[in-house]
Design an enzyme around this catalytic site. Sequence first.
Site, PDB file in Angstrom:
ATOM      1  CB  SER A 188      -1.288   0.097   1.462  1.00 23.57           C
ATOM      2  OG  SER A 188      -0.642  -0.266   2.220  1.00 23.57           O
ATOM      3  CG  HIS A 216      -4.512  -1.931  -1.444  1.00 29.31           C
ATOM      4  ND1 HIS A 216      -4.975  -0.626  -1.674  1.00 29.31           N
ATOM      5  CD2 HIS A 216      -3.820  -2.342  -0.101  1.00 29.31           C
ATOM      6  CE1 HIS A 216      -4.443   0.309  -0.410  1.00 29.31           C
ATOM      7  NE2 HIS A 216      -4.153  -0.604   0.556  1.00 29.31           N
ATOM      8  CE  LYS A 248      -7.569  -1.595   1.832  1.00 28.38           C
ATOM      9  NZ  LYS A 248      -7.893  -0.228   2.865  1.00 28.38           N
TER      10      LYS A 248
HETATM   11  N1  PMP Z   1      -4.717  -5.122   4.359  1.00 26.36           N
HETATM   12  C1  PMP Z   1      -4.351  -4.530   3.915  1.00 26.36           C
HETATM   13  C2  PMP Z   1      -3.228  -4.515   2.883  1.00 26.36           C
HETATM   14  C3  PMP Z   1      -4.935  -2.979   4.222  1.00 26.36           C
HETATM   15  O1  PMP Z   1      -4.538  -2.070   2.924  1.00 26.36           O
HETATM   16  C4  PMP Z   1      -5.839  -2.253   4.618  1.00 26.36           C
HETATM   17  C5  PMP Z   1      -6.115  -1.274   4.511  1.00 26.36           C
HETATM   18  N2  PMP Z   1      -6.148  -0.528   4.991  1.00 26.36           N
HETATM   19  C6  PMP Z   1      -6.538  -3.787   5.403  1.00 26.36           C
HETATM   20  C7  PMP Z   1      -5.951  -4.713   5.809  1.00 26.36           C
HETATM   21  C8  PMP Z   1      -7.686  -3.342   6.659  1.00 26.36           C
HETATM   22  O2  PMP Z   1      -8.519  -3.541   5.456  1.00 26.36           O
HETATM   23  P1  PMP Z   1      -9.573  -3.139   6.259  1.00 26.36           P
HETATM   24  O3  PMP Z   1     -10.089  -1.578   6.314  1.00 26.36           O
HETATM   25  O4  PMP Z   1     -11.371  -4.068   5.629  1.00 26.36           O
HETATM   26  O5  PMP Z   1      -9.677  -3.445   7.306  1.00 26.36           O
END
Ligand code: PMP
Length: 400
Positions: A188, A216, A248
Amino acid sequence: MTAPRSPTDFLAAEVHELEAADLDWKLRVLAGPSVPACTIDGRSVLMLCSNNYLGLSNHPKLKEAAIAAVRTHGAGSGSVRPIAGTMDLHVELERRLARFKGAAASLVYQTGFAANAGLIPQLVGEGDLVVSDELNHGSIIDGVRLSRAERAVYRHAQPEDLARVLSEAERHVPSYRRILVVTDGVFSMDGDIAPLDRIAPIAAAHGAMLYVDDAHGEGVLGPGGRGIVAHFRLSRDLVHVEMGTFSKAFGVVGGHVSGSAELVRFAWNKSRTWLLSGSAPPAVAAACTAAIDVLEGEPQHVERLWTLTRRFQGALRDRGFDLGASATPIVPVIVGDSAKAKRMSQRLFELGVFALPIVYPMVARDRARIRTIMNAALSDEQLTQAIDAFTQAGRELGIV
Ligand code: PMP
């Protein structure tokens, strides 16, 4: 006598420390939906940092599905999933998600964080080993911490280093009961793709389970946005857990895992976050199913996302910007130190573009960046406006 200190004095003290170092989060307020032309803190700007890759959070089909579900099923689910909180809407969403992913079964969690924090500590425990990419997401790190397994880290996106760690693990006495290899699919902060096609055979050769967090990648990679496993055409015999989120590209909220029927039955019987926390409200479950409908029926959103990504990356690279290893719609514009990144973000905001700086300690001291995320709902004119704003701010700050 001095006045007794309050047991909560540390709250203000710690926040003050963060503020003094300019490391505190200042919340920016969005008035109205998350769309490219939005209003943040009262100012009209272009949204360039949401995770709403395909613009689905404001798609009429998702909104209608949410409203209809409130009418038929109410505002809340009334319970945790294993007691009285499994509605037909949840079951339908899981059926549709498994079909979309080409997996035997899927399980929906309240969030992606809850999926990682709930499932990882059940897959491994005492006497086991987790091998993790050094740049994995915080929710994976917390899931690993909750397990009692030993941890090892391999160098970011380097299968050779993973092989080295696994070979060393084989010499461990007593030998590990189980080994779990875990990686983000798309990272990310950098927007690069994990080489899952090379990671999977290495994990298999060492008898390890493979877990990919595709938060992502889904809605972005692979045919029709089916995610990283489809992107690399990997067999599900090699990727045992494909985890993801509805927060997302799917435009709503919620987490999920996909894999074998046994994995899903294991996950729902064991994940404490799933067993002990209320299930998704009807509007959320129905909107997520509608998002899958849109992905299956309107492939143009994923295509548009990639067209814009290529154009944005090409234009910025032509102007001399350093975009690091980005290979996806996450486009980090690397500017140098933290102070410069903050000035750049502020200048962009004045020029009508909302994109936040990512600074040390989230990234290396000299790799502070403006992390942009492309959005399929941007018009050509809006993209040009964004490129112009970056060019102007970058020149003013001596970055290009
Ligand atoms: N894994 C990754 C790689 C993420 O970027 C995120 C969100 N920032 C999450 C898990 C968590 O997902 P959620 O927003 O559904 O809690």
